[in-house]
Scaffold this active site. Structure first.
Site, PDB file in Angstrom:
ATOM      1  N   ASP A   1      -9.057   6.154  -2.200  1.00 24.67           N
ATOM      2  CA  ASP A   1      -8.199   6.109  -3.226  1.00 24.67           C
ATOM      3  C   ASP A   1      -8.191   7.276  -4.242  1.00 24.67           C
ATOM      4  O   ASP A   1      -9.659   7.220  -4.383  1.00 24.67           O
ATOM      5  CB  ASP A   1      -6.814   4.980  -3.611  1.00 24.67           C
ATOM      6  CG  ASP A   1      -7.994   4.167  -4.543  1.00 24.67           C
ATOM      7  OD1 ASP A   1      -8.528   4.248  -4.708  1.00 24.67           O
ATOM      8  OD2 ASP A   1      -6.136   3.658  -5.334  1.00 24.67           O
TER       9      ASP A   1
ATOM     10  N   TYR B   1      -5.901   7.253   4.734  1.00 15.62           N
ATOM     11  CA  TYR B   1      -6.580   5.723   3.174  1.00 15.62           C
ATOM     12  C   TYR B   1      -5.612   4.663   3.174  1.00 15.62           C
ATOM     13  O   TYR B   1      -5.707   3.845   3.232  1.00 15.62           O
ATOM     14  CB  TYR B   1      -6.037   6.390   1.962  1.00 15.62           C
ATOM     15  CG  TYR B   1      -5.367   5.315   0.958  1.00 15.62           C
ATOM     16  CD1 TYR B   1      -6.677   4.561   0.290  1.00 15.62           C
ATOM     17  CD2 TYR B   1      -4.182   4.966   0.278  1.00 15.62           C
ATOM     18  CE1 TYR B   1      -6.480   3.629  -0.541  1.00 15.62           C
ATOM     19  CE2 TYR B   1      -4.224   3.593   0.135  1.00 15.62           C
ATOM     20  CZ  TYR B   1      -4.839   3.242  -0.929  1.00 15.62           C
ATOM     21  OH  TYR B   1      -5.164   2.199  -1.465  1.00 15.62           O
TER      22      TYR B   1
ATOM     23  N   GLU C   1       0.522  -1.165  -0.170  1.00 15.28           N
ATOM     24  CA  GLU C   1       0.166   0.182   0.040  1.00 15.28           C
ATOM     25  C   GLU C   1       0.873   1.823   0.004  1.00 15.28           C
ATOM     26  O   GLU C   1       0.744   2.218  -1.220  1.00 15.28           O
ATOM     27  CB  GLU C   1      -0.731   0.346   0.897  1.00 15.28           C
ATOM     28  CG  GLU C   1      -2.385  -1.014   0.947  1.00 15.28           C
ATOM     29  CD  GLU C   1      -2.722  -0.790  -0.308  1.00 15.28           C
ATOM     30  OE1 GLU C   1      -3.098   0.301  -0.371  1.00 15.28           O
ATOM     31  OE2 GLU C   1      -3.106  -1.399  -1.099  1.00 15.28           O
TER      32      GLU C   1
ATOM     33  N   CYS D   1     -17.786  -1.253 -18.635  1.00 15.79           N
ATOM     34  CA  CYS D   1     -17.652  -1.259 -17.536  1.00 15.79           C
ATOM     35  C   CYS D   1     -19.482  -2.048 -16.820  1.00 15.79           C
ATOM     36  O   CYS D   1     -19.933  -1.949 -17.648  1.00 15.79           O
ATOM     37  CB  CYS D   1     -18.179   0.021 -17.043  1.00 15.79           C
ATOM     38  SG  CYS D   1     -18.227   1.108 -15.351  1.00 15.79           S
TER      39      CYS D   1
ATOM     40  N   CYS E   1     -12.143   2.367 -15.477  1.00 15.74           N
ATOM     41  CA  CYS E   1     -12.657   3.183 -15.064  1.00 15.74           C
ATOM     42  C   CYS E   1     -11.720   4.571 -14.804  1.00 15.74           C
ATOM     43  O   CYS E   1     -11.004   5.470 -14.204  1.00 15.74           O
ATOM     44  CB  CYS E   1     -13.822   3.922 -13.849  1.00 15.74           C
ATOM     45  SG  CYS E   1     -14.691   5.523 -14.360  1.00 15.74           S
TER      46      CYS E   1
ATOM     47  N   CYS F   1     -16.335   2.803 -20.735  1.00 14.62           N
ATOM     48  CA  CYS F   1     -17.532   2.535 -20.488  1.00 14.62           C
ATOM     49  C   CYS F   1     -18.137   1.308 -21.661  1.00 14.62           C
ATOM     50  O   CYS F   1     -19.101   0.478 -20.599  1.00 14.62           O
ATOM     51  CB  CYS F   1     -18.784   3.772 -20.590  1.00 14.62           C
ATOM     52  SG  CYS F   1     -17.657   5.073 -20.225  1.00 14.62           S
TER      53      CYS F   1
END
Ligand code: SF4
Length: 291
Positions: free
Chosen positions: A139, A121, A38, A203, A193, A200
């Site tokens: 994030d 985060y 992370e 998606c 995205c 799209c």
């Protein structure tokens, strides 16, 4: 605003089919390995993090293994991931975890937040992905997906707002599904995205997406920062740090002078590295990574 359950299952199903096979997501990945991933992923793409993470985990499979080293070794093995203060923070984290938490990454969100360099985060991500906690993990990818799908805006605000946090909290499913939801939205933002070219047609929530349904209105917020790197102090600092990393010992000032032509920028950057604890000046005027 779509009901939470309208986005939840399409994204969970999509993630089950499309998730990248990343080692820090493997069953049994240690909380330490997830914490390291992370921190590395905060400002560096997956493809560059993978080899550095693998090397790091082989070298320092536990916080205690890293805590034994001087901080300069963490900076050396940070390699070219950029923003090397993260290496110092990870090293400081390893020492605090070793000294105050019996060598185990804390599971509790607030305790994680108290570790050096761990922000909202990262605390939420580690609590979710290492310990199956229920937290909103915001994030840049998640913020962009929620801005588009729910708020109908192409991009989120520059810095995370209370409204975004409230929205993310309102969308959180129950504890059983919360970690998969968090990582699923994140992965959708990373793979489909994307900032510049959202796909799209591929998606899973395209028929629910407020921005797409509104005809993709153009972004009209404040100018977004570009990714200029060449010629910046950040590039100069990277060059200077590379000299120190490769040297395995103190280096004379001339070696640093040779790494960057612009005297003013070089001196400013070198001062910055020393002030940030990423380099040390010895009494004889040579430089090295922090000991
Ligand atoms: S439909 Fe397009 S803009 Fe909306 S969430 Fe999916 S990829 Fe993003």
């Amino acid at each position: 605003m779509p009901e939470p359950n309208r986005l939840l299952h399409p994204i969970l199903d999509w993630y089950a089919e499309n998730a990248r096979d990343l080692p820090w997501r493997a069953p049994g990945a240690s909380p330490w390995s997830i914490l390291v991933s992370e921190i590395m992923l905060q400002q560096t793409p997956v493809v560059r993090v993978l080899p550095a993470w693998t090397d790091w985990m082989e070298r320092w499979p536990t916080p205690a293994a890293l805590a034994k080293e001087p901080p300069g070794e963490a900076v050396r093995h940070w390699g070219r991931l950029g923003y090397p203060r993260r290496a110092l923070n990870l090293h400081a984290c390893a020492r605090v975890i070793t000294d105050l938490h019996d060598g185990e990454v804390p599971r509790d969100h607030d305790t994680l937040l108290g570790l050096p360099g761990i922000g909202e985060y990262t605390a939420a991500a580690v609590a979710s992905f290492a310990f199956a906690g229920r937290h909103a993990v915001l994030d840049t990818n998640v913020r962009r997906v929620l801005a588009r799908a729910v708020r109908g805006e192409e991009f989120p605000p520059k810095a995370t707002t209370p409204a975004e946090r409230r929205l993310a909290a309102s969308l959180l499913p129950g504890p059983g599904e919360a970690p998969a939801w968090a990582v699923g939205v994140m992965e959708l933002g990373a793979l489909v995205c994307t900032a510049r070219a959202p796909r799209c047609a591929d998606c899973p929530i395209s028929d629910l997406c407020a921005w797409r349904l509104a005809g993709k209105p153009a972004y009209d917020g404040p100018a977004r920062r570009g990714q200029t790197y060449a010629g910046t102090d950040r590039q100069c600092r990277g060059r200077l740090l590379a000299v120190l990393r490769q040297a395995h010992g103190p280096v004379p000032k001339q070696a640093l002078d040779a790494a960057w032509d612009d005297d003013v920028q070089r001196e400013r950057s070198l001062d910055g590295l020393v002030a940030d604890g990423l380099a040390e000046v010895l009494d004889d005027g040579t430089y090295r990574l922090p000991g």
